[in-house]
Design a protein around this motif. Sequence first.
Motif, PDB file in Angstrom:
ATOM      1  N   VAL A   8     -28.786  12.825  13.379  1.00 27.73           N
ATOM      2  CA  VAL A   8     -27.713  13.071  14.188  1.00 27.73           C
ATOM      3  C   VAL A   8     -27.296  11.871  14.666  1.00 27.73           C
ATOM      4  O   VAL A   8     -26.009  11.693  14.938  1.00 27.73           O
TER       5      VAL A   8
ATOM      6  N   LEU B  36     -22.695  10.541  17.227  1.00 33.05           N
ATOM      7  CA  LEU B  36     -23.482  11.691  17.450  1.00 33.05           C
ATOM      8  C   LEU B  36     -22.938  12.605  16.355  1.00 33.05           C
ATOM      9  O   LEU B  36     -21.617  12.814  16.489  1.00 33.05           O
ATOM     10  N   VAL B  37     -23.418  13.101  15.498  1.00 34.23           N
ATOM     11  CA  VAL B  37     -22.961  14.124  14.322  1.00 34.23           C
ATOM     12  C   VAL B  37     -23.429  15.221  14.777  1.00 34.23           C
ATOM     13  O   VAL B  37     -24.454  15.835  14.665  1.00 34.23           O
ATOM     14  N   ARG B  38     -22.554  15.913  15.773  1.00 33.34           N
ATOM     15  CA  ARG B  38     -22.967  17.174  16.625  1.00 33.34           C
ATOM     16  C   ARG B  38     -23.229  18.306  15.462  1.00 33.34           C
ATOM     17  O   ARG B  38     -24.061  19.387  15.763  1.00 33.34           O
TER      18      ARG B  38
ATOM     19  N   ASP C 112     -18.258  17.581  13.056  1.00 35.44           N
ATOM     20  CA  ASP C 112     -17.852  17.257  14.527  1.00 35.44           C
ATOM     21  C   ASP C 112     -18.775  15.823  14.956  1.00 35.44           C
ATOM     22  O   ASP C 112     -19.843  15.980  15.254  1.00 35.44           O
TER      23      ASP C 112
ATOM     24  N   ILE D 240     -19.199  12.629  17.502  1.00 30.26           N
ATOM     25  CA  ILE D 240     -18.747  12.036  18.801  1.00 30.26           C
ATOM     26  C   ILE D 240     -19.255  10.506  18.848  1.00 30.26           C
ATOM     27  O   ILE D 240     -20.264  10.062  18.553  1.00 30.26           O
TER      28      ILE D 240
ATOM     29  N   ILE E 215     -19.779   7.185  20.958  1.00 27.16           N
ATOM     30  CA  ILE E 215     -20.306   6.860  22.332  1.00 27.16           C
ATOM     31  C   ILE E 215     -20.308   5.435  22.434  1.00 27.16           C
ATOM     32  O   ILE E 215     -21.115   4.803  21.657  1.00 27.16           O
TER      33      ILE E 215
ATOM     34  N   VAL F 177     -33.007  13.592  23.040  1.00 25.33           N
ATOM     35  CA  VAL F 177     -31.569  13.409  22.554  1.00 25.33           C
ATOM     36  C   VAL F 177     -30.800  13.271  23.714  1.00 25.33           C
ATOM     37  O   VAL F 177     -29.817  12.487  23.824  1.00 25.33           O
ATOM     38  N   GLY F 178     -30.963  14.423  24.501  1.00 25.35           N
ATOM     39  CA  GLY F 178     -30.268  14.464  25.841  1.00 25.35           C
ATOM     40  C   GLY F 178     -30.408  13.204  26.831  1.00 25.35           C
ATOM     41  O   GLY F 178     -29.390  12.835  27.160  1.00 25.35           O
ATOM     42  N   GLY F 179     -31.559  12.882  26.704  1.00 21.19           N
ATOM     43  CA  GLY F 179     -31.812  11.457  27.529  1.00 21.19           C
ATOM     44  C   GLY F 179     -30.973  10.326  27.134  1.00 21.19           C
ATOM     45  O   GLY F 179     -30.629   9.467  27.635  1.00 21.19           O
TER      46      GLY F 179
ATOM     47  N   VAL G 290     -28.454  10.033  25.022  1.00 21.27           N
ATOM     48  CA  VAL G 290     -27.108  10.343  25.236  1.00 21.27           C
ATOM     49  C   VAL G 290     -26.719   9.968  26.754  1.00 21.27           C
ATOM     50  O   VAL G 290     -25.534   9.324  26.791  1.00 21.27           O
ATOM     51  N   ALA G 291     -27.418  10.637  27.457  1.00 24.27           N
ATOM     52  CA  ALA G 291     -27.044  10.387  29.265  1.00 24.27           C
ATOM     53  C   ALA G 291     -27.487   8.709  29.356  1.00 24.27           C
ATOM     54  O   ALA G 291     -26.651   8.404  29.956  1.00 24.27           O
TER      55      ALA G 291
ATOM     56  N   TYR H   2     -24.225   6.658  28.286  1.00 27.77           N
ATOM     57  CA  TYR H   2     -23.077   7.016  29.068  1.00 27.77           C
ATOM     58  C   TYR H   2     -23.209   6.517  30.458  1.00 27.77           C
ATOM     59  O   TYR H   2     -22.244   5.920  30.981  1.00 27.77           O
ATOM     60  N   THR H   3     -24.771   6.434  30.824  1.00 24.37           N
ATOM     61  CA  THR H   3     -24.659   5.795  32.236  1.00 24.37           C
ATOM     62  C   THR H   3     -25.169   4.398  32.235  1.00 24.37           C
ATOM     63  O   THR H   3     -25.410   3.653  33.150  1.00 24.37           O
TER      64      THR H   3
ATOM     65  N   LEU I  94     -31.160  17.557  33.449  1.00 24.49           N
ATOM     66  CA  LEU I  94     -31.735  17.739  31.967  1.00 24.49           C
ATOM     67  C   LEU I  94     -33.494  17.143  32.386  1.00 24.49           C
ATOM     68  O   LEU I  94     -33.626  16.096  32.905  1.00 24.49           O
TER      69      LEU I  94
ATOM     70  N   ARG J 140     -35.959  15.736  30.813  1.00 25.36           N
ATOM     71  CA  ARG J 140     -36.192  14.894  29.525  1.00 25.36           C
ATOM     72  C   ARG J 140     -37.685  15.036  29.309  1.00 25.36           C
ATOM     73  O   ARG J 140     -37.787  14.897  27.854  1.00 25.36           O
TER      74      ARG J 140
ATOM     75  N   ILE K  51     -32.885  14.020  34.726  1.00 28.51           N
ATOM     76  CA  ILE K  51     -31.433  13.208  34.969  1.00 28.51           C
ATOM     77  C   ILE K  51     -30.629  14.322  35.546  1.00 28.51           C
ATOM     78  O   ILE K  51     -30.449  15.539  34.866  1.00 28.51           O
TER      79      ILE K  51
ATOM     80  N   GLY L 196     -28.629  18.264  17.846  1.00 25.10           N
ATOM     81  CA  GLY L 196     -27.234  17.703  17.685  1.00 25.10           C
ATOM     82  C   GLY L 196     -26.316  18.607  18.917  1.00 25.10           C
ATOM     83  O   GLY L 196     -25.512  17.717  19.571  1.00 25.10           O
ATOM     84  N   ASN L 197     -26.510  19.598  19.000  1.00 28.30           N
ATOM     85  CA  ASN L 197     -25.806  20.584  20.175  1.00 28.30           C
ATOM     86  C   ASN L 197     -26.177  19.960  21.576  1.00 28.30           C
ATOM     87  O   ASN L 197     -25.172  19.788  22.573  1.00 28.30           O
ATOM     88  N   VAL L 198     -27.619  19.743  21.805  1.00 27.00           N
ATOM     89  CA  VAL L 198     -27.905  19.294  23.021  1.00 27.00           C
ATOM     90  C   VAL L 198     -27.233  17.697  23.222  1.00 27.00           C
ATOM     91  O   VAL L 198     -26.521  17.501  24.569  1.00 27.00           O
TER      92      VAL L 198
ATOM     93  N   VAL M 299     -24.527  17.165  26.374  1.00 32.46           N
ATOM     94  CA  VAL M 299     -24.422  16.150  27.606  1.00 32.46           C
ATOM     95  C   VAL M 299     -23.170  15.208  27.180  1.00 32.46           C
ATOM     96  O   VAL M 299     -22.937  14.679  28.571  1.00 32.46           O
TER      97      VAL M 299
ATOM     98  N   TYR N 242     -20.436  14.415  30.590  1.00 34.39           N
ATOM     99  CA  TYR N 242     -20.080  13.065  30.764  1.00 34.39           C
ATOM    100  C   TYR N 242     -18.727  12.583  30.700  1.00 34.39           C
ATOM    101  O   TYR N 242     -17.941  11.679  31.359  1.00 34.39           O
TER     102      TYR N 242
END
Lengths: 337, 337
Positions: A51, A181-183, A189, A191, A193, A235-237, A239-240, A243-244, B181, B183, B191, B233-235, B239, B243
């Motif tokens: 992804v 990111l290939v959601r 879809d 995205i 970043i 993955v969430g971390g 991406v977060a 962004y941050t 999140l 992580r 996070i 991918g969705n997570v 996220v 943001y």
Amino acid sequence: MCLSAFVAKTQSLKKIKLCDFVPSWQNQPKMKEIKLFCPATIANLSCGFDVLGLCLDNAGDEMIVRKVDQKGVRITKIVGADLPLETEKNVSGVAALAMLETLDELDFGFEIEIYKNIKAGSGIGSSAASSAGAVFGINELLGRPYSRKDLVQFAMQGEKLASGNAHADNVAPALLGAFTLVRSYSPLDIIRIDSPEELYATVVHPQIELKTSDARSVLKQNVSLKSAIMQWGNVGGLVAGLYTKDYELIGRSLHDEIVEPVRSVLIPGFDQIKQTAYENGALGSGISGSGPSIFALSKGKETAEKIAKAMSDVYEKMNLPYEIHVSKINPDGVRII
Amino acid sequence: MCLSAFVAKTQSLKKIKLCDFVPSWQNQPKMKEIKLFCPATIANLSCGFDVLGLCLDNAGDEMIVRKVDQKGVRITKIVGADLPLETEKNVSGVAALAMLETLDELDFGFEIEIYKNIKAGSGIGSSAASSAGAVFGINELLGRPYSRKDLVQFAMQGEKLASGNAHADNVAPALLGAFTLVRSYSPLDIIRIDSPEELYATVVHPQIELKTSDARSVLKQNVSLKSAIMQWGNVGGLVAGLYTKDYELIGRSLHDEIVEPVRSVLIPGFDQIKQTAYENGALGSGISGSGPSIFALSKGKETAEKIAKAMSDVYEKMNLPYEIHVSKINPDGVRII
């Protein structure tokens, strides 16, 4: 009005008429040839298997795309690699044809010259660079009927020819730059970043052949729910962290519970390379694409170069030929040079 | 200097001395009692199983925490629920004791009164609200030796008592507000992610008993790699959507490949509730926590209320008792009232 209707139509790959809008190539009759930098890319990025991807800035191919009177698409020259010139057997050709199929027939055509620097099978998106370059170049010469994001779907057809799988995790960063990111694939879809400015990649390519099919065959079809949860937490971390612009969080998140443990055994010296990357200040390190290249991300060029030196030392000692790249993250993707 | 050393120490839950710094309760001798709002929370959030959670703003318990001469922690009153008063059997008590164990022995103690509005077993973080409230309240009366993030580890001990599992996906949003999140658990890495301002939640609680243990027992220990990839991918998309405040992306990402398909069959009317949520403008909908509550997220209060009405109609027709909440996302978490 006309343009937005057009864009909506392209979502479903329907055939559309260029004459429905005014293509800007008609306003730029002198632009008949462009030279491109087609960047290498790192897909997967540890936790982001299938992804996530990123775009490199100073590793990549060059390509010339030329508008010619003769209809159709021809690959007229390939320098630096032994790849087929036949349009239907070349990833650039297939991607270009997939794009042109969505347009009314043109009364002209395109020639493509490819100057390969990225080795096939290196794991840094060699086929993606060519597929992305071809569709980007033709799109420019036509006056940009498509957005860069629209072009991903066509470049994916080149990937399908190369690996049997129309994946987007290399062509998306090659076209859009930065991180992608290939959601979802259905519908597609993607995205984009932005990358934190000081983020650098070091990529070492041990010169062994590792077929994507072999790299895929070691994957298990099922994974434990526990590992999967850890993976999507990371993955969430990641991406977060992007962004941050939290370099430490990016580093903590670059961890692969699932693929790296089984795939890394196919790559000589993987553990040593990864260890030395961390010892020299890497935020994280893992397999680039399906290997055999290994990447490390770090904050600042100096650290990235220090890691490159240390990685080189490992392969020097193993007497294994290698190539190494240090690159900032490319914010733009494929570009005219 | 002293404070940072202190914070570093708390990471490993070592016993520390309050006298190592000047606790501000010594400067606020008059604050001996505080009244708190302890918010309900939604954990899991479709794709974010076991890692994501959000904090509600107008659904929650109230709690009074009082500094008293008698050492130790006592639960002196529980209104609205049949829960144990014994400190060691009550989630608030256990969380408070876990926190106090890390401090040198105090020459005073605390009393806790709990006014429950969140029903136990509803799936919107009833135990988490009490655990979070207790540690937050004592921390305030001590002059905030801990940050809100530090408090998560103590509140998790309450969750362990409630469900056998020291999970953080409800206590983290209850303490930090907005979205959180988790992580990683080892080490604990949480996070906090701001919520887009116009995001609202609708939560309906069908009044059936669904034990967390039953909800967990239907889960498969292994999942297909393909589904796991779609999930992460969705997570990543969710996220990213938070943001960038991209409500549509948040909606597209609120999809659960893995848990909802097996768990939703335990919840009467789940498919109808979810369908009506979408028909009335929800960005996404899924199981809250381990159920039986069902949540929907939407842009704007009006849509959230329309969804609430439509959800209510479904359960009215089924003649099933229910409770319903419409709430903006709470940016602060537990707060003094």
